[in-house]
Each structure stands twice: as structure tokens, then as C-alpha cells.
Design a protein around this motif. Sequence first.
Motif, PDB file in Angstrom:
ATOM      1  N   CYS A  28      76.452 -15.736 120.937  1.00  0.00           N
ATOM      2  CA  CYS A  28      75.251 -15.854 120.115  1.00  0.00           C
ATOM      3  C   CYS A  28      74.106 -14.974 120.619  1.00  0.00           C
ATOM      4  O   CYS A  28      73.105 -14.833 119.925  1.00  0.00           O
ATOM      5  N   VAL A  29      74.244 -14.399 121.788  1.00  0.00           N
ATOM      6  CA  VAL A  29      73.139 -13.648 122.383  1.00  0.00           C
ATOM      7  C   VAL A  29      72.622 -12.515 121.482  1.00  0.00           C
ATOM      8  O   VAL A  29      71.409 -12.443 121.251  1.00  0.00           O
ATOM      9  N   PRO A  30      73.492 -11.655 120.915  1.00  0.00           N
ATOM     10  CA  PRO A  30      72.951 -10.586 120.048  1.00  0.00           C
ATOM     11  C   PRO A  30      72.154 -11.124 118.856  1.00  0.00           C
ATOM     12  O   PRO A  30      71.109 -10.567 118.507  1.00  0.00           O
ATOM     13  N   VAL A  31      72.645 -12.196 118.234  1.00  0.00           N
ATOM     14  CA  VAL A  31      71.930 -12.772 117.076  1.00  0.00           C
ATOM     15  C   VAL A  31      70.607 -13.378 117.544  1.00  0.00           C
ATOM     16  O   VAL A  31      69.561 -13.178 116.919  1.00  0.00           O
TER      17      VAL A  31
ATOM     18  N   LEU B 248      64.694 -13.080 117.971  1.00  0.00           N
ATOM     19  CA  LEU B 248      63.547 -12.951 118.875  1.00  0.00           C
ATOM     20  C   LEU B 248      62.744 -11.685 118.542  1.00  0.00           C
ATOM     21  O   LEU B 248      61.513 -11.738 118.435  1.00  0.00           O
ATOM     22  N   ALA B 249      63.441 -10.577 118.328  1.00  0.00           N
ATOM     23  CA  ALA B 249      62.767  -9.314 117.997  1.00  0.00           C
ATOM     24  C   ALA B 249      62.038  -9.430 116.658  1.00  0.00           C
ATOM     25  O   ALA B 249      60.900  -8.982 116.508  1.00  0.00           O
ATOM     26  N   GLU B 250      62.708 -10.074 115.696  1.00  0.00           N
ATOM     27  CA  GLU B 250      62.130 -10.274 114.364  1.00  0.00           C
ATOM     28  C   GLU B 250      60.850 -11.113 114.450  1.00  0.00           C
ATOM     29  O   GLU B 250      59.827 -10.767 113.861  1.00  0.00           O
ATOM     30  N   GLU B 251      60.917 -12.204 115.189  1.00  0.00           N
ATOM     31  CA  GLU B 251      59.762 -13.106 115.300  1.00  0.00           C
ATOM     32  C   GLU B 251      58.624 -12.488 116.094  1.00  0.00           C
ATOM     33  O   GLU B 251      57.461 -12.665 115.726  1.00  0.00           O
TER      34      GLU B 251
ATOM     35  N   LYS C  22      66.465 -20.950 129.080  1.00  0.00           N
ATOM     36  CA  LYS C  22      66.144 -22.086 129.948  1.00  0.00           C
ATOM     37  C   LYS C  22      65.783 -23.325 129.120  1.00  0.00           C
ATOM     38  O   LYS C  22      66.224 -24.423 129.402  1.00  0.00           O
ATOM     39  N   GLU C  23      64.989 -23.110 128.075  1.00  0.00           N
ATOM     40  CA  GLU C  23      64.521 -24.236 127.257  1.00  0.00           C
ATOM     41  C   GLU C  23      65.594 -24.816 126.342  1.00  0.00           C
ATOM     42  O   GLU C  23      65.711 -26.022 126.197  1.00  0.00           O
ATOM     43  N   LEU C  24      66.339 -23.939 125.663  1.00  0.00           N
ATOM     44  CA  LEU C  24      67.301 -24.408 124.660  1.00  0.00           C
ATOM     45  C   LEU C  24      68.750 -24.319 125.109  1.00  0.00           C
ATOM     46  O   LEU C  24      69.628 -24.838 124.434  1.00  0.00           O
ATOM     47  N   ALA C  25      68.984 -23.613 126.180  1.00  0.00           N
ATOM     48  CA  ALA C  25      70.348 -23.353 126.674  1.00  0.00           C
ATOM     49  C   ALA C  25      71.121 -22.433 125.739  1.00  0.00           C
ATOM     50  O   ALA C  25      72.345 -22.374 125.807  1.00  0.00           O
ATOM     51  N   VAL C  26      70.390 -21.696 124.888  1.00  0.00           N
ATOM     52  CA  VAL C  26      71.051 -20.750 123.981  1.00  0.00           C
ATOM     53  C   VAL C  26      71.713 -19.643 124.807  1.00  0.00           C
ATOM     54  O   VAL C  26      71.148 -19.133 125.761  1.00  0.00           O
ATOM     55  N   GLY C  27      72.942 -19.345 124.461  1.00  0.00           N
ATOM     56  CA  GLY C  27      73.660 -18.269 125.142  1.00  0.00           C
ATOM     57  C   GLY C  27      74.166 -18.583 126.531  1.00  0.00           C
ATOM     58  O   GLY C  27      74.550 -17.684 127.265  1.00  0.00           O
TER      59      GLY C  27
ATOM     60  N   MET D 133      70.692 -22.306 109.691  1.00  0.00           N
ATOM     61  CA  MET D 133      72.027 -21.890 110.080  1.00  0.00           C
ATOM     62  C   MET D 133      72.160 -21.943 111.595  1.00  0.00           C
ATOM     63  O   MET D 133      71.185 -21.756 112.319  1.00  0.00           O
ATOM     64  N   TYR D 134      73.396 -22.191 112.025  1.00  0.00           N
ATOM     65  CA  TYR D 134      73.612 -22.249 113.467  1.00  0.00           C
ATOM     66  C   TYR D 134      73.670 -20.850 114.063  1.00  0.00           C
ATOM     67  O   TYR D 134      74.353 -19.980 113.551  1.00  0.00           O
ATOM     68  N   VAL D 135      72.929 -20.670 115.125  1.00  0.00           N
ATOM     69  CA  VAL D 135      72.963 -19.409 115.859  1.00  0.00           C
ATOM     70  C   VAL D 135      73.933 -19.574 117.026  1.00  0.00           C
ATOM     71  O   VAL D 135      74.791 -18.751 117.261  1.00  0.00           O
ATOM     72  N   CYS D 136      73.787 -20.692 117.713  1.00  0.00           N
ATOM     73  CA  CYS D 136      74.611 -20.963 118.888  1.00  0.00           C
ATOM     74  C   CYS D 136      75.467 -22.202 118.614  1.00  0.00           C
ATOM     75  O   CYS D 136      74.954 -23.317 118.575  1.00  0.00           O
ATOM     76  N   LEU D 137      76.742 -21.961 118.397  1.00  0.00           N
ATOM     77  CA  LEU D 137      77.649 -23.074 118.099  1.00  0.00           C
ATOM     78  C   LEU D 137      77.951 -23.892 119.340  1.00  0.00           C
ATOM     79  O   LEU D 137      78.106 -25.105 119.269  1.00  0.00           O
ATOM     80  N   CYS D 138      78.023 -23.248 120.468  1.00  0.00           N
ATOM     81  CA  CYS D 138      78.328 -23.970 121.714  1.00  0.00           C
ATOM     82  C   CYS D 138      77.284 -25.041 122.014  1.00  0.00           C
ATOM     83  O   CYS D 138      77.618 -26.136 122.438  1.00  0.00           O
ATOM     84  N   LYS D 139      76.035 -24.691 121.800  1.00  0.00           N
ATOM     85  CA  LYS D 139      74.947 -25.617 122.138  1.00  0.00           C
ATOM     86  C   LYS D 139      74.312 -26.245 120.902  1.00  0.00           C
ATOM     87  O   LYS D 139      73.360 -27.006 121.000  1.00  0.00           O
ATOM     88  N   GLY D 140      74.809 -25.912 119.714  1.00  0.00           N
ATOM     89  CA  GLY D 140      74.307 -26.501 118.474  1.00  0.00           C
ATOM     90  C   GLY D 140      72.858 -26.157 118.190  1.00  0.00           C
ATOM     91  O   GLY D 140      72.062 -27.018 117.827  1.00  0.00           O
TER      92      GLY D 140
END
Length: 56
Positions: A41-44, A49-52, A30-35, A1-8
Motif C-alpha cells: 500500500c505504500v505507493p498508494v 499524501l502528495a495529493e493532500e 507510526k500513527e496508523l501502521a499503514v505500510g 476505499m481501502y488503501v491498506c488491506l493488512c491494517k484495514g
Amino acid sequence: MYVCLCKGITDSQLRAAIKDGGSEFKRLKKELAVGTQCGKCVPVAMSILAEETAKN
Ligand code: FES
């Protein structure tokens, strides 16, 4: 599932990057440009991250 729609970025990509040593959100950003665009998408991403990191 997509977490970050802006960056896919999917949860699988995020989990793979975390397993590769990305235990800090700063590094994932920095690596994925997430958020880095709208930030919705930051809270998700943080909860994945916390889960992993709790698994290790
Ligand atoms: Fe991730 Fe917009 S959904 S920055």
C-alpha cells in the motif's frame, strides 16, 4: 476505499490523519501502521499524501 488491506486503513482515515498534521509518511506509519506489514500500500499511500499536501 481501502488503501491498506493488512491494517484495514481507508483513504478517508489517511486523509484525516494527513489533515491532522501528518505530512510525513513516517508519522502516518507510526500513527496508523499503514505500510507496516506487506508494504504493497505504500505507493498508494504516498500518492494520497502528495495529493493532500499539494492542496495545502
Ligand atoms: Fe498495507 Fe499490506 S496493504 S501493509
